[in-house]
Scaffold this active site. Structure first.
Site, PDB file in Angstrom:
ATOM      1  N   SER A 104      14.174  19.634 -16.536  1.00  0.00           N
ATOM      2  CA  SER A 104      13.084  20.823 -16.998  1.00  0.00           C
ATOM      3  C   SER A 104      13.570  22.184 -17.382  1.00  0.00           C
ATOM      4  CB  SER A 104      12.681  20.997 -15.902  1.00  0.00           C
ATOM      5  OG  SER A 104      11.725  21.921 -15.726  1.00  0.00           O
ATOM      6  N   HIS A 154       0.355  -1.398   0.214  1.00  0.00           N
ATOM      7  CA  HIS A 154      -0.318  -0.501  -0.328  1.00  0.00           C
ATOM      8  C   HIS A 154       1.249   1.360   0.395  1.00  0.00           C
ATOM      9  CE1 HIS A 154      -3.673  -2.635   0.502  1.00  0.00           C
ATOM     10  NE2 HIS A 154      -2.983  -2.652   1.854  1.00  0.00           N
TER      11      HIS A 154
END
Length: 435
Positions: free
Chosen positions: A264, A143
């Protein structure tokens, strides 16, 4: 498939030149089989081969098709232009799908074989990294939450195993698709014999469709696309794992970052998992082709052509895409920068909480009911979560624990090697003698 995702050598498999050349190989195989039966004059296939082989002009065929509105007729017309009188014996008793489906089987078979070779290379990369990090401890997560210790090598071994299943499905799909037909309209051999089909297909390395209609059954093509989709999910497993590892808060591994590479346009500090994200997106696309292939299976009566337009896109694109994905994933795994120190840091992040099950099981062995032992251990775990102390210390101060377990018992539980003691057995099962 767009050029961005097409490796040149693989895209050539689906080129117009290769397609028309394969059509000609089917026609020549059928003509040779008919020569053996005496329905076509001896030497026909040889004469056509001498005059037309390697000389087909895709642009000329397309030009003829603009008039005929039929690709196979345009192809046969062009072959007649090149080969002259002997070409009149081609396609005797055959229908267009005899050529189209048989040649499609050949090209798809060859494409799958090339992809299988790539999967072998990707598995080899996963195997190398698995062996390298067999004993590199890290936290296992369920999870997305810290669970219990594992090793980085087991993750690579798991990817290796899943890719093995994907490779087996590809091999099975390749066998399933290696089927052709030269049975004429609606597949009844009204004007061509089953022995001609058997001879021709054997020469092409194919088997005959069990019961053909005017086409080969499309469940075979769907099988290919489903196998490719499952290969895509295996690659996505790798990509998703890398994306999680590279998150700033995790930082356990990262993609290779080349000299001069930019992360970026706005933020010079960025190093993004662009390869893995790309593979995740392409896996979605690959699964979409499987859905299209399944829709193609049910057709009207002995055939319609609702499948044809789908296959002209789906089969070339899916195989080209799968080839690209496998090659990219291989480079990703080979170049992945693994960070064992950060893995160890994350393993110890919760101060030993990840050993809670071991404490509970020791208490059960000491005589407590399981649920009671769970409650006792959870009590200290929740206090540790709340910042009230370290888990090991809280357990050592709990009389319900210390009345049953000594310090040596607790120390043994908080030993990562206890969790990794069967790693070699798992590796033997996953990699066998390769370990």
């Amino acid at each position: 498939m767009i050029t961005r995702y097409s490796r040149p050598a693989f895209a050539e498999i689906w080129s117009d030149a290769r397609r028309y050349q394969t059509w000609l190989s089917v026609e020549l195989a059928a003509a040779e089989a008919m020569e053996a039966e005496g329905t076509v004059p001896r030497g026909t296939a040889a004469a056509v081969r001498e005059r037309a082989w390697g000389k087909l002009d895709a642009a000329r065929i397309d030009e003829i098709e603009r008039t005929t509105r039929h690709d196979v007729i345009a192809f046969l017309t062009h072959v007649e232009e090149l080969a002259g009188e002997p070409a009149r014996w081609l396609h005797l008793g055959m229908t267009s799908s005899d050529v189209l489906d048989t040649s499609l089987a050949i090209v798809t078979r060859d494409a799958l074989a090339a992809i299988e070779s790539g999967v072998h290379d990707l598995r080899a990369a996963c195997r190398r990294r698995a062996v390298e990090h067999r004993r590199t401890p890290m936290i296992g997560r369920s999870h997305g939450i810290h669970a219990e210790p594992t090793t980085a090598g087991l993750t690579f071994a798991r990817w290796h195993a899943e890719l093995g299943r994907a490779a087996a499905r590809l091999a099975a799909a390749r066998a399933t698709i290696s089927v052709g037909k030269i049975a004429g309209a609606v597949g009844t051999y009204a004007n061509v014999s089953p022995t001609v089909e058997a001879r021709a297909l054997a020469a092409l390395g194919l088997r005959a469709e069990t019961v053909a209609t005017q086409i080969v059954g499309r469940d075979r093509h769907a099988d290919v696309l489903v196998a490719l989709a499952l290969l895509g999910t295996a690659v996505e497993q790798i990509a998703l794992g890398v994306r999680h590892w590279q998150r700033t808060e995790v930082g356990e591994a990262e993609e290779p970052f080349g000299a001069g590479q930019k992360g970026s346009s706005a933020m010079p500090h960025k190093k993004n998992p662009i390869l893995a994200e790309n593979l995740t997106g392409l896996a979605r696309l690959l699964r979409g082709y499987a859905g299209a292939g399944l829709e193609d299976v049910a057709l009207w009566h002995e055939r319609d052509i609702s499948h044809s337009s789908v296959e002209r896109v789906a089969l070339p694109d899916a195989t080209i895409l799968a080839d690209f994905m496998v090659a990219r994933a291989t480079g990703l795994v080979d170049g992945l920068v693994v960070k064992p120190a950060r893995m160890r840091e994350n393993l110890e992040l919760l101060g030993g909480l990840v050993y809670s099950e071991g404490v509970m099981l020791r208490l059960v062995a000491a005589g407590l009911p399981r649920q009671k032992a769970y409650e006792i251990v959870q009590r200290s775990a929740l206090r540790a979560h709340a910042g009230e102390g370290r888990f090991r210390d809280l357990l050592g101060a709990d009389p319900d624990v210390t009345s049953r377990l000594g310090a040596a018992d607790l120390d043994a539980v908080f030993d990562v090697d206890h969790h990794l003691r069967h790693v070699d057995a798992i590796f033997a099962r996953a990699l066998g003698d390769e370990t």
